[in-house]
Design an enzyme around this catalytic site. Sequence first.
Site, PDB file in Angstrom:
ATOM      1  N   PHE A  37      20.888  94.751  41.986  1.00 33.63           N
ATOM      2  CA  PHE A  37      21.453  94.582  43.325  1.00 33.63           C
ATOM      3  C   PHE A  37      22.586  95.591  43.548  1.00 33.63           C
ATOM      4  CE2 PHE A  37      24.180  92.758  46.559  1.00 33.63           C
ATOM      5  CZ  PHE A  37      23.283  92.195  47.472  1.00 33.63           C
ATOM      6  N   GLU A 113      26.209  63.692  58.087  1.00 35.86           N
ATOM      7  CA  GLU A 113      26.512  64.897  57.308  1.00 35.86           C
ATOM      8  C   GLU A 113      27.813  64.678  56.565  1.00 35.86           C
ATOM      9  OE1 GLU A 113      26.983  68.031  60.245  1.00 35.86           O
ATOM     10  OE2 GLU A 113      25.371  67.057  61.351  1.00 35.86           O
ATOM     11  N   LYS A 115      31.679  65.674  55.719  1.00 35.86           N
ATOM     12  CA  LYS A 115      32.795  66.289  56.430  1.00 35.86           C
ATOM     13  C   LYS A 115      33.457  67.260  55.458  1.00 35.86           C
ATOM     14  CE  LYS A 115      36.594  65.222  59.539  1.00 35.86           C
ATOM     15  NZ  LYS A 115      37.369  66.375  59.194  1.00 35.86           N
ATOM     16  N   ASP A 117      35.838  69.849  53.825  1.00 30.72           N
ATOM     17  CA  ASP A 117      37.282  70.004  53.945  1.00 30.72           C
ATOM     18  C   ASP A 117      37.640  71.463  53.706  1.00 30.72           C
ATOM     19  OD1 ASP A 117      39.881  69.381  54.287  1.00 30.72           O
ATOM     20  OD2 ASP A 117      40.154  68.393  52.345  1.00 30.72           O
ATOM     21  N   ARG A 136      39.672  78.302  64.420  1.00 30.87           N
ATOM     22  CA  ARG A 136      39.857  77.284  65.445  1.00 30.87           C
ATOM     23  C   ARG A 136      41.137  77.519  66.272  1.00 30.87           C
ATOM     24  NH1 ARG A 136      39.735  71.521  65.939  1.00 30.87           N
ATOM     25  NH2 ARG A 136      39.482  71.094  63.747  1.00 30.87           N
ATOM     26  N   TYR A 225      26.679  73.266  63.251  1.00 33.00           N
ATOM     27  CA  TYR A 225      26.672  72.934  64.682  1.00 33.00           C
ATOM     28  C   TYR A 225      26.310  74.181  65.481  1.00 33.00           C
ATOM     29  CZ  TYR A 225      28.851  71.086  69.033  1.00 33.00           C
ATOM     30  OH  TYR A 225      29.112  70.657  70.300  1.00 33.00           O
ATOM     31  N   LYS A 291      26.762  61.964  64.059  1.00 32.07           N
ATOM     32  CA  LYS A 291      26.577  62.563  65.383  1.00 32.07           C
ATOM     33  C   LYS A 291      25.350  61.961  66.053  1.00 32.07           C
ATOM     34  CE  LYS A 291      28.222  67.019  63.615  1.00 32.07           C
ATOM     35  NZ  LYS A 291      27.822  68.332  63.086  1.00 32.07           N
ATOM     36  N   LYS A 315      36.462  58.778  57.550  1.00 36.57           N
ATOM     37  CA  LYS A 315      37.265  59.472  56.533  1.00 36.57           C
ATOM     38  C   LYS A 315      37.365  58.631  55.269  1.00 36.57           C
ATOM     39  CE  LYS A 315      40.537  62.263  57.884  1.00 36.57           C
ATOM     40  NZ  LYS A 315      40.906  63.675  57.713  1.00 36.57           N
ATOM     41  N   CYS A 409      66.504  74.751  28.186  1.00 34.39           N
ATOM     42  CA  CYS A 409      65.118  74.762  27.721  1.00 34.39           C
ATOM     43  C   CYS A 409      64.897  73.635  26.709  1.00 34.39           C
ATOM     44  CB  CYS A 409      64.798  76.110  27.095  1.00 34.39           C
ATOM     45  SG  CYS A 409      63.156  76.152  26.356  1.00 34.39           S
ATOM     46  N   CYS A 412      64.284  75.492  23.175  1.00 35.92           N
ATOM     47  CA  CYS A 412      65.231  76.353  22.444  1.00 35.92           C
ATOM     48  C   CYS A 412      66.665  76.210  22.958  1.00 35.92           C
ATOM     49  CB  CYS A 412      64.794  77.814  22.537  1.00 35.92           C
ATOM     50  SG  CYS A 412      65.010  78.505  24.178  1.00 35.92           S
ATOM     51  N   CYS A 427      62.903  79.751  31.332  1.00 34.62           N
ATOM     52  CA  CYS A 427      63.717  79.946  30.134  1.00 34.62           C
ATOM     53  C   CYS A 427      63.728  81.450  29.867  1.00 34.62           C
ATOM     54  CB  CYS A 427      63.093  79.201  28.953  1.00 34.62           C
ATOM     55  SG  CYS A 427      63.785  79.765  27.378  1.00 34.62           S
ATOM     56  N   CYS A 433      62.426  81.982  22.064  1.00 27.96           N
ATOM     57  CA  CYS A 433      61.993  80.605  22.317  1.00 27.96           C
ATOM     58  C   CYS A 433      60.648  80.382  21.612  1.00 27.96           C
ATOM     59  CB  CYS A 433      61.874  80.385  23.824  1.00 27.96           C
ATOM     60  SG  CYS A 433      61.262  78.766  24.282  1.00 27.96           S
TER      61      CYS A 433
HETATM   62  S1  IVH Z   1      30.996  68.983  64.008  1.00 26.85           S
HETATM   63  C1  IVH Z   1      32.788  68.857  68.363  1.00 26.85           C
HETATM   64  N1  IVH Z   1      30.408  68.603  61.518  1.00 26.85           N
HETATM   65  O1  IVH Z   1      36.107  68.560  61.042  1.00 26.85           O
HETATM   66  C2  IVH Z   1      32.735  68.556  66.931  1.00 26.85           C
HETATM   67  N2  IVH Z   1      32.649  69.151  62.049  1.00 26.85           N
HETATM   68  O2  IVH Z   1      38.158  66.938  62.546  1.00 26.85           O
HETATM   69  C3  IVH Z   1      32.185  69.672  66.187  1.00 26.85           C
HETATM   70  N3  IVH Z   1      34.105  69.361  60.070  1.00 26.85           N
HETATM   71  O3  IVH Z   1      36.745  70.705  63.713  1.00 26.85           O
HETATM   72  C4  IVH Z   1      32.417  69.579  64.759  1.00 26.85           C
HETATM   73  N4  IVH Z   1      32.567  68.931  58.579  1.00 26.85           N
HETATM   74  O4  IVH Z   1      36.342  71.683  61.344  1.00 26.85           O
HETATM   75  C5  IVH Z   1      31.384  68.895  62.395  1.00 26.85           C
HETATM   76  N5  IVH Z   1      29.671  68.295  59.333  1.00 26.85           N
HETATM   77  C6  IVH Z   1      30.661  68.581  60.198  1.00 26.85           C
HETATM   78  C7  IVH Z   1      31.978  68.858  59.792  1.00 26.85           C
HETATM   79  C8  IVH Z   1      32.953  69.136  60.745  1.00 26.85           C
HETATM   80  C9  IVH Z   1      33.828  69.249  58.781  1.00 26.85           C
HETATM   81  C10 IVH Z   1      35.460  69.699  60.585  1.00 26.85           C
HETATM   82  C11 IVH Z   1      35.456  70.667  61.706  1.00 26.85           C
HETATM   83  C12 IVH Z   1      36.035  69.908  62.866  1.00 26.85           C
HETATM   84  C13 IVH Z   1      36.883  68.905  62.158  1.00 26.85           C
HETATM   85  C14 IVH Z   1      37.150  67.722  63.037  1.00 26.85           C
END
Ligand code: IVH
Length: 672
Positions: A37, A113, A115, A117, A136, A225, A291, A315, A409, A412, A427, A433
Amino acid sequence: MDLFQAQERIEELSEQLRQHNDAYYVNDSPQISDYEFDMLLEELQRLEAEYPDFAQPNSPTKRVGGSITKKFETVVHQYPMLSLSNSYSREELIEFDQRVQKLAGKKVEYTCELKYDGVAIGVSYKNGQLHRAVTRGDGTKGDDITENVKTIRSIPLVLKGDYPEEFEIRGEIFYPLSVFKALNESREEAGEDRLANPRNAASGTLKMQDSRVVASRKLDCYLYYVLGENLPFKSHAENLSAAESWGFKVPKKSEKLFATYQSIEDIFEFIDFWSTERNHLNFEIDGIVIKVNDYYLQEELGYTAKSPRWAIAYKFKAEQVETRLNEITYQVGRTGAITPVANLEPVLLAGTTVKRASLHNADQIEKLDIREGDLVQVEKGGEIIPKVVGVNLTHRPTNSEPTRYILNCPECDTALIRIEGEAKHYCPNESGCPTQIKGKMSHFISRKAMDIDGLGEETIEQLYAEGLIHNYADLYTLNEEDLLKLDRMAEKSVSNLLQGVENSKKIPFERVLFALGIRYVGETVSKKLAKHFKTVDAIINASLEEMIAVDEIGEKIAESLFSFFQVPENLDLINKLKSYGLQFEIVETASTQISNIFEGKTFVVSGVFETYSRNELKKTIEDYGGKNVGSISKKTDYLIAGDKMGPAKKEKAESLDVTILSEQEFIEMLDK
Ligand code: IVH
């Protein structure tokens, strides 16, 4: 090569690289070795430099970065970037479902899905080309970080299949935990503070001005999304799976990262599954996102000022437990940095028993007013080491006294110092040390440094205690007679040790430089310095300005280097090491191909090994003409199996008749 041929080759290479990138980073099924590659990529880079007119704006060479963004432009989002309303209880989810059903007048289909982080990103595409990537920001406008995002391999630069002319896709950029851990390890090796958590680290990385650094950081991204006027489908699930066919890394049903359900009970099951299974993911999540699948219904439900009414986040509670803080102790690192440690009453947290937690530094202890005897809250974040996040004041013992941070320390007794602007105490007794001396020696012999076989931390302790070594240079004066007098030292271990020390004299300059243990001079910095200055004398004689002029060497590193070489004891050590025959000059090598005994053979390397690291094994395979791939298929010839290899791999290799080799068997093949 004429112009026409050059253009054709550029297009051909771009397409090949795109496909291989996709196979590796999106589908996890590489078809060629990393080496091959890189060769293709280098050829493309060469051609683009020679024929810049033919270079495509979204060429795969963008992945390695190179552009500098002085200031990130502010861009207004075409569609505002909203957040999600949060819930922490099942009742709230039931209420959400009832509201939605009432409006729909029927049973509703939901998607579930993870969430993620990380850092939210909106990436827009025009005619199949990545157009722009925006953070954002405040939801209405964000920063244009396109050049940095282009270095993330799981985000396609050019799409495939039947995509809409214009659309935006949103997702989350994050550090895989393994990458984050390695990043922190190399920071620690360089004597730098560890980064607190993967999310902030990702956010910081994305705001770096030099996209080459971003490219080296191995960020990843899930897209979740799709937005636009002319999307192919009228449901979220279908559009996501279409996005997958255009080349995006989306959460897959087959990996249980995505599901569609009609009942709240099924949603609860998804939540229960991930509330424990999240501990096995290679990235952080902080909840589940639910959703409404159908776009018409989404439109009908509409939005509040901040978030859609058609989605909700559940959450997870941060995994936290309360336990007694028995004692605060202080650790001295090899560079003298002091880390306060909370010694806890053992407690179960996120699947493991926790006995110790980090308290970071004096400020953190003061801010939370943490005292011995307190009941404290311990949390497991992205860090492997848990941290103390709060104190339960209602249970504070009556005789409790504020913590007085140590002034000297613990090893020492030298008075500690605190450099302005730095969080940690140090230290300063670097050469006296004992903990620092032993720490420096352990670092010196470690695998990534001098890699001295037959010598471990225990032996270092023993040699130091017996007065046989006082610093790392003394390792080269050890002799058989002295060593044989020691406890637990038989002839075999003595000869191994001495052989290991002898072999280390061949270790290349950049690793010797790293082995010296200069604060902030980690593996990467050592390589840069060695490449630039070529000899240790050139570094010793360089001015601060000359050091800062080197790519990626900032003031902090330069000052640390400069002051290291000002200390007479350090220069003395280097002179001694030179006289023992260590490498203090760079040896430039051309091709590393040694033989072609593995020509046409494909290898998978998996697990942990004794003699080689995984990367060394892979390099050896390539040096002997073979090819590395990431996963086992019919075409694989050999699986080199180390410790801790998963049983699934072994089963797969057996079912496909792939020859399984141990590390020893592989070495024997090389010898033949
Ligand atoms: S959908 C209009 N899907 O969580 C809503 N958001 O607190 C569109 N996030 O701004 C977001 N995982 O940064 C969506 N599977 C997921 C997500 C997700 C993490 C974040 C995203 C969003 C924030 C909302």
